[in-house]
Every structure is written in C-alpha cells, then in structure tokens.
Design an enzyme around this catalytic site. Sequence first.
Site, PDB file in Angstrom:
ATOM      1  N   ARG A   1       0.908  -1.166   0.000  1.00  0.00           N
ATOM      2  CA  ARG A   1       0.000   0.000   0.000  1.00  0.00           C
ATOM      3  C   ARG A   1       0.929   1.194   0.000  1.00  0.00           C
ATOM      4  O   ARG A   1       1.682   1.398   0.938  1.00  0.00           O
ATOM      5  CB  ARG A   1      -0.899  -0.025   1.237  1.00  0.00           C
ATOM      6  CG  ARG A   1      -1.747   1.240   1.443  1.00  0.00           C
ATOM      7  CD  ARG A   1      -2.790   1.431   0.346  1.00  0.00           C
ATOM      8  NE  ARG A   1      -3.663   2.576   0.621  1.00  0.00           N
ATOM      9  CZ  ARG A   1      -3.427   3.825   0.173  1.00  0.00           C
ATOM     10  NH1 ARG A   1      -2.360   4.083  -0.555  1.00  0.00           N
ATOM     11  NH2 ARG A   1      -4.263   4.793   0.465  1.00  0.00           N
TER      12      ARG A   1
ATOM     13  N   HIS B   1       1.824   7.117   1.736  1.00  0.00           N
ATOM     14  CA  HIS B   1       0.723   8.087   1.656  1.00  0.00           C
ATOM     15  C   HIS B   1       0.447   8.685   3.028  1.00  0.00           C
ATOM     16  O   HIS B   1       1.036   8.273   4.032  1.00  0.00           O
ATOM     17  CB  HIS B   1      -0.540   7.411   1.108  1.00  0.00           C
ATOM     18  CG  HIS B   1      -1.176   6.452   2.075  1.00  0.00           C
ATOM     19  ND1 HIS B   1      -0.685   5.189   2.304  1.00  0.00           N
ATOM     20  CD2 HIS B   1      -2.264   6.568   2.896  1.00  0.00           C
ATOM     21  CE1 HIS B   1      -1.421   4.570   3.210  1.00  0.00           C
ATOM     22  NE2 HIS B   1      -2.395   5.395   3.599  1.00  0.00           N
TER      23      HIS B   1
ATOM     24  N   HIS C   1      -3.061  11.030   5.153  1.00  0.00           N
ATOM     25  CA  HIS C   1      -4.422  11.558   4.995  1.00  0.00           C
ATOM     26  C   HIS C   1      -4.775  12.522   6.109  1.00  0.00           C
ATOM     27  O   HIS C   1      -4.032  12.672   7.069  1.00  0.00           O
ATOM     28  CB  HIS C   1      -5.465  10.452   4.862  1.00  0.00           C
ATOM     29  CG  HIS C   1      -5.086   9.138   5.456  1.00  0.00           C
ATOM     30  ND1 HIS C   1      -5.159   8.875   6.788  1.00  0.00           N
ATOM     31  CD2 HIS C   1      -4.590   8.013   4.871  1.00  0.00           C
ATOM     32  CE1 HIS C   1      -4.756   7.649   7.009  1.00  0.00           C
ATOM     33  NE2 HIS C   1      -4.390   7.092   5.873  1.00  0.00           N
TER      34      HIS C   1
ATOM     35  N   GLU D   1      -5.588   7.112  11.427  1.00  0.00           N
ATOM     36  CA  GLU D   1      -5.828   5.730  10.970  1.00  0.00           C
ATOM     37  C   GLU D   1      -5.549   4.762  12.105  1.00  0.00           C
ATOM     38  O   GLU D   1      -4.438   4.713  12.622  1.00  0.00           O
ATOM     39  CB  GLU D   1      -4.921   5.413   9.774  1.00  0.00           C
ATOM     40  CG  GLU D   1      -4.969   3.943   9.334  1.00  0.00           C
ATOM     41  CD  GLU D   1      -4.152   3.694   8.071  1.00  0.00           C
ATOM     42  OE1 GLU D   1      -4.252   4.518   7.137  1.00  0.00           O
ATOM     43  OE2 GLU D   1      -3.410   2.710   8.029  1.00  0.00           O
TER      44      GLU D   1
ATOM     45  N   HIS E   1       2.807   7.089   5.981  1.00  0.00           N
ATOM     46  CA  HIS E   1       3.006   5.671   6.293  1.00  0.00           C
ATOM     47  C   HIS E   1       2.924   4.796   5.047  1.00  0.00           C
ATOM     48  O   HIS E   1       2.475   5.237   3.996  1.00  0.00           O
ATOM     49  CB  HIS E   1       1.993   5.192   7.335  1.00  0.00           C
ATOM     50  CG  HIS E   1       0.564   5.492   6.983  1.00  0.00           C
ATOM     51  ND1 HIS E   1      -0.010   6.731   7.193  1.00  0.00           N
ATOM     52  CD2 HIS E   1      -0.425   4.725   6.443  1.00  0.00           C
ATOM     53  CE1 HIS E   1      -1.274   6.713   6.808  1.00  0.00           C
ATOM     54  NE2 HIS E   1      -1.556   5.513   6.334  1.00  0.00           N
TER      55      HIS E   1
ATOM     56  N   GLU F   1     -10.556   5.248   1.504  1.00  0.00           N
ATOM     57  CA  GLU F   1      -9.239   4.737   1.132  1.00  0.00           C
ATOM     58  C   GLU F   1      -8.868   5.201  -0.278  1.00  0.00           C
ATOM     59  O   GLU F   1      -7.706   5.148  -0.676  1.00  0.00           O
ATOM     60  CB  GLU F   1      -9.221   3.209   1.236  1.00  0.00           C
ATOM     61  CG  GLU F   1      -7.857   2.561   1.198  1.00  0.00           C
ATOM     62  CD  GLU F   1      -6.893   3.014   2.288  1.00  0.00           C
ATOM     63  OE1 GLU F   1      -7.343   3.265   3.420  1.00  0.00           O
ATOM     64  OE2 GLU F   1      -5.692   3.140   2.001  1.00  0.00           O
TER      65      GLU F   1
ATOM     66  N   HIS G   1     -25.642  -2.062  28.376  1.00  0.00           N
ATOM     67  CA  HIS G   1     -24.756  -0.940  28.708  1.00  0.00           C
ATOM     68  C   HIS G   1     -24.922   0.144  27.657  1.00  0.00           C
ATOM     69  O   HIS G   1     -25.631  -0.040  26.653  1.00  0.00           O
ATOM     70  CB  HIS G   1     -23.302  -1.413  28.750  1.00  0.00           C
ATOM     71  CG  HIS G   1     -22.759  -1.782  27.399  1.00  0.00           C
ATOM     72  ND1 HIS G   1     -23.068  -2.970  26.785  1.00  0.00           N
ATOM     73  CD2 HIS G   1     -21.972  -1.110  26.512  1.00  0.00           C
ATOM     74  CE1 HIS G   1     -22.488  -3.026  25.597  1.00  0.00           C
ATOM     75  NE2 HIS G   1     -21.813  -1.898  25.395  1.00  0.00           N
TER      76      HIS G   1
ATOM     77  N   HIS H   1     -22.462   3.837  26.007  1.00  0.00           N
ATOM     78  CA  HIS H   1     -21.192   4.567  26.013  1.00  0.00           C
ATOM     79  C   HIS H   1     -21.494   6.062  26.003  1.00  0.00           C
ATOM     80  O   HIS H   1     -22.129   6.553  25.062  1.00  0.00           O
ATOM     81  CB  HIS H   1     -20.342   4.183  24.805  1.00  0.00           C
ATOM     82  CG  HIS H   1     -20.125   2.711  24.711  1.00  0.00           C
ATOM     83  ND1 HIS H   1     -19.142   2.054  25.421  1.00  0.00           N
ATOM     84  CD2 HIS H   1     -20.806   1.749  24.037  1.00  0.00           C
ATOM     85  CE1 HIS H   1     -19.223   0.755  25.170  1.00  0.00           C
ATOM     86  NE2 HIS H   1     -20.225   0.544  24.334  1.00  0.00           N
TER      87      HIS H   1
ATOM     88  N   GLU I   1     -20.383   3.859  18.936  1.00  0.00           N
ATOM     89  CA  GLU I   1     -19.639   2.592  18.859  1.00  0.00           C
ATOM     90  C   GLU I   1     -19.705   2.061  17.432  1.00  0.00           C
ATOM     91  O   GLU I   1     -20.791   1.873  16.884  1.00  0.00           O
ATOM     92  CB  GLU I   1     -20.255   1.575  19.824  1.00  0.00           C
ATOM     93  CG  GLU I   1     -19.668   0.165  19.677  1.00  0.00           C
ATOM     94  CD  GLU I   1     -20.189  -0.786  20.754  1.00  0.00           C
ATOM     95  OE1 GLU I   1     -20.531  -0.319  21.848  1.00  0.00           O
ATOM     96  OE2 GLU I   1     -20.249  -1.997  20.478  1.00  0.00           O
TER      97      GLU I   1
ATOM     98  N   HIS J   1     -27.658  -0.954  24.649  1.00  0.00           N
ATOM     99  CA  HIS J   1     -27.533  -2.138  23.800  1.00  0.00           C
ATOM    100  C   HIS J   1     -26.927  -3.302  24.567  1.00  0.00           C
ATOM    101  O   HIS J   1     -26.317  -3.130  25.620  1.00  0.00           O
ATOM    102  CB  HIS J   1     -26.697  -1.836  22.541  1.00  0.00           C
ATOM    103  CG  HIS J   1     -25.336  -1.267  22.817  1.00  0.00           C
ATOM    104  ND1 HIS J   1     -25.126   0.022  23.260  1.00  0.00           N
ATOM    105  CD2 HIS J   1     -24.089  -1.807  22.723  1.00  0.00           C
ATOM    106  CE1 HIS J   1     -23.822   0.253  23.407  1.00  0.00           C
ATOM    107  NE2 HIS J   1     -23.176  -0.840  23.098  1.00  0.00           N
TER     108      HIS J   1
HETATM  109 MN    MN Z   1     -21.065  -1.210  23.531  1.00  0.00          MN
HETATM  110 MN    MN Z   2      -3.476   5.078   5.393  1.00  0.00          MN
END
Ligand code: MN
Ligand code: MN
Length: 404
Positions: A111, A114, A116, A120, A159, A182, A295, A297, A302, A341
Amino acid sequence: MDAADTPVPHHETPVLGNPDLPPEGEANTVDHPRSTVMTGPRNPVIESQFPNQIDPPRTDISTQAFFWSSFNISPRRVQQGGWAREITKQDFAISDEIAGVNMYLEAGGIRELHWHQTAEWAVMTRGKCRVTTISRNGVPSVEDVEEGDLWFFPAGTPHSLQGLGPDGAEFVLAFDDGDQSESNTLLLTDWFAHTPPDVLAKNFGVAQEVFRDIPLHNLWIFSGDEPGDLAADQAAAGVEWGSAEPIIFRLSRSTPLHKNSGGSIQIADSTNFPLSNTVAAALVTVEPGSMRELHWHPNADEWQYYLRGSARMTVFNTGPHANTTDFRAGDVGVVKKNFGHYIENTGDDVLQFLEVFKTDRYEEISLANWLSHVPPSLVTAHLNIDEATLATFPRGAQGITPLR
Ligand code: MN
Ligand code: MN
C-alpha cells in the site's frame, strides 16, 4: 367493547409486550395473526441470515436508522498486489464518526507511501504486515504487525504497509471521520507526478532527468518483493531503538478490563497506548450462551466489526425505539452515543468483535452497575421486583455475563 379489545394490564401480561398506545408490535396481533403476514416478493436466502430482523423479539418497537452494514457486500477495488473495500458514511449514513476499510496485501504487496487528513487505526486479522511511518517530530518507525496487533497513525502521519510471507496480510482500518475513504488519500506518486520536474530537481538537488521514469498514475496498491530482515530495514530507515513513541499495540495480548467464564473485554485507548488519542477500542470475546451485558457509552458512537461467530443486538433509543438485528463475521454495526444495547452470542462458537470509538478514552455505563449503586427501594419502586430478588443482581459491571 368485548373482552378481546380490553387492554391487558402490563403487569399481568405473561410475555413482555408494548404497553404504549397506540398499539405497536407483534404482541398486539395475537388475535389478528393475519396482520403479520408477508405476502412477498421475498428472498429466503437473505431472510435466513436475519431471524431477529424478520421475526423480532416481541419487545422491539418502532423503527430507527439502520445500524447494520457489511464488508461482505462492499465492492472491492482490486489491483495487482491486493485489494480494499470500505464502508463510509456515504454507504452507511449512521456511521458519521468512523469509516471502515477492509484490506488485503499479498506477500510483498505494497500500500503505497501516503498520508491523509484523518487518523488511521487498524487491527491485523490475518497474516503479517510491515508498517513504516515517521512521527510529527521526525522520528522514524519500522515495525512488523501480527494477528491481534493494532497500529495508530495520528492525522497527517505518512506511512506505508507491506504484506509479509507466507500469506500476506488482511486487516481492518478505522478512520476517525465517516467521510474518509481509502480512495481519498494523499499519495507519494501523485505528488511527484503533479510537481514541476524543475521543482523536484531543486528540492532534491539532482538533475530533472532523474524523474524521467516516475509513474504518471498513482500506484495505490502494487506488487513488490517481500521485505527482508526487520532489523536491517529499521537500520536502513534510521530507526534508533527506543526513540519512537510506539505505533503498535498488542491488543489480543493485553490485560482484560473484564474477564470471566462468559468471555473477556480487552481495551486499547490513550491510557495504555498513549499515541491513540482520537480512537479507543475494545476486543470483545463472548462464549456460546453468554452476552455482552446491557450498557451504553457516554462519550462516543460505537463502531463494531464482527470477527467471528454470530450475534444479535438490540439498540434502545428514545421514543421508545428498540430494534434487533443479526450480525456475522465481516459485518459492521453502529450504536449511537448513549443508546442502550447488548450483544448476545447466538451461535455454538465463540463470538468475537471489535468496538471502535472516536475518543481518547474507553467509557461505558453498565446497567447492572448502575442499578446496584442506587438505594434498592428506588429500584424496586420502578420494577416491582422485591428487594431480596434485587439483592441477587450483579453488584457491579461484569462486561460479559458469566456462564451459569
Ligand atoms: Mn457497547
Ligand atoms: Mn493510510
């Protein structure tokens, strides 16, 4: 009004239903079975994958934004050297905090160099990969990443990735922006091809002719020779041992936040992996018969990636809205911040999935922990459960329900 039309008081209902008006949910169709008939056209093959979507639990109510997607049905961009497929906000509207990419690089496949605009985060799911980067402070790093390991590159960090033998590498990336793609990255070859040759010559102190054979189209992913010895590559890149902030974290080998007979939850966030200051993650393992407990968040949506096994999840929203759907290997789910959830293992094999969050710290509120830390009389007043029974509830967060 005859007896059949008389609403059954909620506490007398033998099976949980929806007590709200107007009547909604299959619980209200007991005397009217034809209300639930689906006359078609239907696709039995797809339906067989979604038993909880086709025949939801009677407690489901109303509808909400679709929270299921899958790499299994994403188009692949294939080139010599490997391929990638992605699920961005464009494909999956609810996923505005995280965009996901599933990539494969054959042994030697590259890859290209590059960077961005977003961070990542990635976890290796099969094989091995060599990762190079240079930090914002100019400190280089060359590392080999294996199954269960993850890496993190802050936004703007350059990277490269290269598959290692014998079988290359497959992994999943999460960008901390649902719009990132990507196919929307800043590529070394593009910059060279679109900079005047005399500027390149001046920049590197060489003759323009040096750049005669540079590619005019970017490489993105391309075949290469398998890299050699890691230590030799590190030395060639000027890596000095101990000088770089670690870009790699061994997630599958980290100490669990929760662990019991039902499974485990392993965390990677800025508290144990300091570089990862915009993405937190959890690797969740759930034994057959067990469940990721109820639970939510409080600090981020998520984003889920299912690694193995099968599951169902109900998402509880204001309204009320509650909807259940099914997940299998390669699927992606999203639960918005603060929505309740659970994730239940519905199969005979181990269920494993990742939870990824756009935040620096993993945070969760456990329903069981909450209810065991308010005066019991308050809870019994809400739920019509006697205090002796309430006292048998778990006294804290379990993460995963233990096997009974
Ligand atoms: Mn969760
Ligand atoms: Mn990348």
